[in-house]
Design a protein around this motif. Structure first.
Motif, PDB file in Angstrom:
ATOM      1  N   ASN A 157      17.392  41.539  63.403  1.00 46.53           N
ATOM      2  CA  ASN A 157      17.431  41.570  64.869  1.00 46.53           C
ATOM      3  C   ASN A 157      18.894  41.710  65.268  1.00 46.53           C
ATOM      4  OD1 ASN A 157      18.660  38.960  65.036  1.00 46.53           O
ATOM      5  ND2 ASN A 157      16.654  37.982  64.821  1.00 46.53           N
ATOM      6  N   PRO A 158      19.196  41.939  66.543  1.00 48.36           N
ATOM      7  CA  PRO A 158      20.597  42.148  66.930  1.00 48.36           C
ATOM      8  C   PRO A 158      21.510  40.982  66.548  1.00 48.36           C
ATOM      9  CG  PRO A 158      19.161  42.918  68.676  1.00 48.36           C
ATOM     10  CD  PRO A 158      18.261  42.232  67.677  1.00 48.36           C
ATOM     11  N   SER A 159      20.991  39.740  66.598  1.00 47.59           N
ATOM     12  CA  SER A 159      21.824  38.580  66.231  1.00 47.59           C
ATOM     13  C   SER A 159      22.142  38.602  64.740  1.00 47.59           C
ATOM     14  CB  SER A 159      21.102  37.270  66.585  1.00 47.59           C
ATOM     15  OG  SER A 159      20.736  37.275  67.933  1.00 47.59           O
ATOM     16  N   LEU A 160      21.174  39.007  63.923  1.00 49.60           N
ATOM     17  CA  LEU A 160      21.400  39.064  62.470  1.00 49.60           C
ATOM     18  C   LEU A 160      22.344  40.213  62.107  1.00 49.60           C
ATOM     19  CD1 LEU A 160      17.760  38.269  61.259  1.00 49.60           C
ATOM     20  CD2 LEU A 160      19.759  36.765  61.111  1.00 49.60           C
ATOM     21  N   ILE A 161      22.276  41.319  62.879  1.00 47.97           N
ATOM     22  CA  ILE A 161      23.226  42.425  62.648  1.00 47.97           C
ATOM     23  C   ILE A 161      24.643  41.951  62.974  1.00 47.97           C
ATOM     24  CG2 ILE A 161      23.956  44.743  63.426  1.00 47.97           C
ATOM     25  CD1 ILE A 161      21.402  44.804  61.672  1.00 47.97           C
ATOM     26  N   LEU A 162      24.773  41.217  64.082  1.00 50.43           N
ATOM     27  CA  LEU A 162      26.086  40.654  64.446  1.00 50.43           C
ATOM     28  C   LEU A 162      26.613  39.774  63.322  1.00 50.43           C
ATOM     29  CD1 LEU A 162      28.315  39.979  66.606  1.00 50.43           C
ATOM     30  CD2 LEU A 162      26.862  38.053  67.289  1.00 50.43           C
ATOM     31  N   LYS A 163      25.745  38.892  62.802  1.00 52.71           N
ATOM     32  CA  LYS A 163      26.138  37.965  61.736  1.00 52.71           C
ATOM     33  C   LYS A 163      26.582  38.715  60.469  1.00 52.71           C
ATOM     34  CE  LYS A 163      24.231  33.804  59.617  1.00 52.71           C
ATOM     35  NZ  LYS A 163      22.967  33.169  59.261  1.00 52.71           N
ATOM     36  N   SER A 164      25.936  39.863  60.212  1.00 51.91           N
ATOM     37  CA  SER A 164      26.277  40.620  58.993  1.00 51.91           C
ATOM     38  C   SER A 164      27.646  41.282  59.103  1.00 51.91           C
ATOM     39  CB  SER A 164      25.215  41.702  58.716  1.00 51.91           C
ATOM     40  OG  SER A 164      25.389  42.802  59.600  1.00 51.91           O
ATOM     41  N   GLY A 165      28.094  41.534  60.342  1.00 50.15           N
ATOM     42  CA  GLY A 165      29.368  42.216  60.556  1.00 50.15           C
ATOM     43  C   GLY A 165      29.317  43.689  60.185  1.00 50.15           C
ATOM     44  N   ARG A 166      28.115  44.241  60.003  1.00 51.55           N
ATOM     45  CA  ARG A 166      27.970  45.635  59.553  1.00 51.55           C
ATOM     46  C   ARG A 166      27.449  46.520  60.687  1.00 51.55           C
ATOM     47  NH1 ARG A 166      26.321  46.146  54.124  1.00 51.55           N
ATOM     48  NH2 ARG A 166      26.508  48.387  54.553  1.00 51.55           N
ATOM     49  N   ALA A 167      27.594  47.844  60.509  1.00 48.26           N
ATOM     50  CA  ALA A 167      27.022  48.802  61.461  1.00 48.26           C
ATOM     51  C   ALA A 167      25.516  48.900  61.191  1.00 48.26           C
ATOM     52  CB  ALA A 167      27.673  50.162  61.278  1.00 48.26           C
ATOM     53  N   ILE A 168      24.714  48.872  62.240  1.00 50.31           N
ATOM     54  CA  ILE A 168      23.254  48.771  62.073  1.00 50.31           C
ATOM     55  C   ILE A 168      22.675  49.877  61.178  1.00 50.31           C
ATOM     56  CG2 ILE A 168      22.802  49.943  64.308  1.00 50.31           C
ATOM     57  CD1 ILE A 168      20.221  48.165  64.465  1.00 50.31           C
ATOM     58  N   LEU A 169      23.109  51.130  61.379  1.00 52.91           N
ATOM     59  CA  LEU A 169      22.498  52.213  60.598  1.00 52.91           C
ATOM     60  C   LEU A 169      22.887  52.107  59.121  1.00 52.91           C
ATOM     61  CD1 LEU A 169      22.803  55.243  63.072  1.00 52.91           C
ATOM     62  CD2 LEU A 169      20.851  53.726  62.706  1.00 52.91           C
ATOM     63  N   ASP A 170      24.129  51.690  58.862  1.00 52.85           N
ATOM     64  CA  ASP A 170      24.599  51.562  57.468  1.00 52.85           C
ATOM     65  C   ASP A 170      23.861  50.449  56.732  1.00 52.85           C
ATOM     66  OD1 ASP A 170      26.359  53.495  58.088  1.00 52.85           O
ATOM     67  OD2 ASP A 170      28.133  52.183  58.176  1.00 52.85           O
ATOM     68  N   VAL A 171      23.828  49.270  57.359  1.00 56.47           N
ATOM     69  CA  VAL A 171      23.233  48.127  56.650  1.00 56.47           C
ATOM     70  C   VAL A 171      21.719  48.319  56.513  1.00 56.47           C
ATOM     71  CG1 VAL A 171      22.906  46.572  58.644  1.00 56.47           C
ATOM     72  CG2 VAL A 171      23.299  45.620  56.401  1.00 56.47           C
ATOM     73  N   THR A 172      21.098  48.920  57.517  1.00 60.19           N
ATOM     74  CA  THR A 172      19.651  49.139  57.453  1.00 60.19           C
ATOM     75  C   THR A 172      19.309  50.125  56.336  1.00 60.19           C
ATOM     76  OG1 THR A 172      19.635  48.817  59.845  1.00 60.19           O
ATOM     77  CG2 THR A 172      17.638  49.621  58.880  1.00 60.19           C
ATOM     78  N   LYS A 173      20.148  51.151  56.204  1.00 58.47           N
ATOM     79  CA  LYS A 173      19.917  52.137  55.133  1.00 58.47           C
ATOM     80  C   LYS A 173      20.034  51.458  53.763  1.00 58.47           C
ATOM     81  CE  LYS A 173      19.986  56.451  53.295  1.00 58.47           C
ATOM     82  NZ  LYS A 173      19.378  56.125  52.026  1.00 58.47           N
ATOM     83  N   GLU A 174      21.058  50.623  53.628  1.00 49.26           N
ATOM     84  CA  GLU A 174      21.272  49.937  52.346  1.00 49.26           C
ATOM     85  C   GLU A 174      20.079  49.028  52.006  1.00 49.26           C
ATOM     86  OE1 GLU A 174      24.876  47.492  50.190  1.00 49.26           O
ATOM     87  OE2 GLU A 174      25.302  48.454  52.097  1.00 49.26           O
ATOM     88  N   ILE A 175      19.560  48.340  53.033  1.00 48.47           N
ATOM     89  CA  ILE A 175      18.402  47.460  52.801  1.00 48.47           C
ATOM     90  C   ILE A 175      17.178  48.306  52.408  1.00 48.47           C
ATOM     91  CG2 ILE A 175      16.805  45.804  53.864  1.00 48.47           C
ATOM     92  CD1 ILE A 175      19.143  44.976  55.754  1.00 48.47           C
ATOM     93  N   CYS A 176      16.981  49.419  53.094  1.00 45.85           N
ATOM     94  CA  CYS A 176      15.823  50.278  52.802  1.00 45.85           C
ATOM     95  C   CYS A 176      15.897  50.873  51.397  1.00 45.85           C
ATOM     96  CB  CYS A 176      15.707  51.403  53.831  1.00 45.85           C
ATOM     97  SG  CYS A 176      15.160  50.828  55.441  1.00 45.85           S
TER      98      CYS A 176
END
Ligand code: E4P
Length: 217
Positions: free
Chosen positions: A28-47
């Motif tokens: 969620n947006p709060s967890l993206i903030l906590k990760s300190g990463r760009a949403i598209l980058d971190v989501t791709k890595e998780i996928c």
């Protein structure tokens, strides 16, 4: 019950995935903030790491903009579930995106009527937030049970995703009620292994084994 992990921290996901307990991921947006990463980058890595559904949340509030953001998020990988808030516009976007064949996770659900509407809008997942209801002195688990009854009454295919799991009892009770999926932070999932009698029994076995003077390897 499927286990999703509620984090955007790739190291935490990797660690739990090694145990084979991760069926999917929610962010969620709060967890993206906590990760300190760009949403598209971190989501791709998780996928790339996880085969199951990976929820990524839109931040627009108008249906057209939600649909545009949802389409962009869905381009990241075929296992993206577009996460949409349970608002009128969110449900409109849900209808459109599910008709396009995308998985949709309708989030921020706090009532059975909201869950009923999400199912009618074709949601793949409905995310009732148990812990946040408990926070205001309501029983979040009652909501999971009510939604289970309603969905079973009408054989809706929408999966109940117990969210905002703050304790191992939330997970246990979700499983008893028959939630299809639960999502919890890594530390709560790790606590599922713990039992004082396991620790006590293991200490005893180790002490007795030492006395035998034997080695296995
Ligand atoms: C679920 O998808 C949400 O990201 C999450 O479960 C919210 O949990 P919280 O209420 O502990 O923030």
């Amino acid at each position: 019950m499927e286990f999703f992990v509620d984090t955007a921290d790739i190291n935490e996901i990797r660690e739990l995935n090694e145990l084979g307990v991760v069926d999917g991921v929610t962010t969620n947006p709060s967890l993206i903030l906590k990760s300190g990463r760009a949403i598209l980058d971190v989501t791709k890595e998780i996928c790339d790491l996880i085969d199951g559904p990976v929820s990524a949340e839109v931040v627009a509030t108008q249906a057209d903009a939600m649909i545009a953001e949802g389409r962009k998020l869905a381009q990241v990988a075929s296992n993206i579930a577009v996460k949409l808030p349970l608002t009128w516009d969110g449900l409109k976007a849900c209808k459109t995106l599910t008709h396009e064949g995308k998985m949709v996770n309708v989030t921020l659900c706090f009532s059975a009527n909201q869950a009923l509407l999400a199912a009618k809008a074709g949601a793949t997942f409905i995310s009732p937030f148990v812990g946040r209801l408990d926070d205001i002195n309501l029983d979040g688990m009652d909501l999971i049970a009510d939604i289970r009854t309603i969905y079973d009454n009408y054989t809706f295919g929408t999966k109940i995703l117990s969210a905002s799991m703050r304790s191992v009892n939330h997970i246990f009770e979700s499983a008893l009620i028959g939630a299809d999926v639960m999502t919890a932070p890594p530390d709560v999932i790790k606590k599922l292994t713990r039992h004082p009698l396991t620790d006590k029994g293991l200490d005893q076995f180790m002490a007795d084994w030492k006395k035998t003077g034997q080695e296995i390897l």
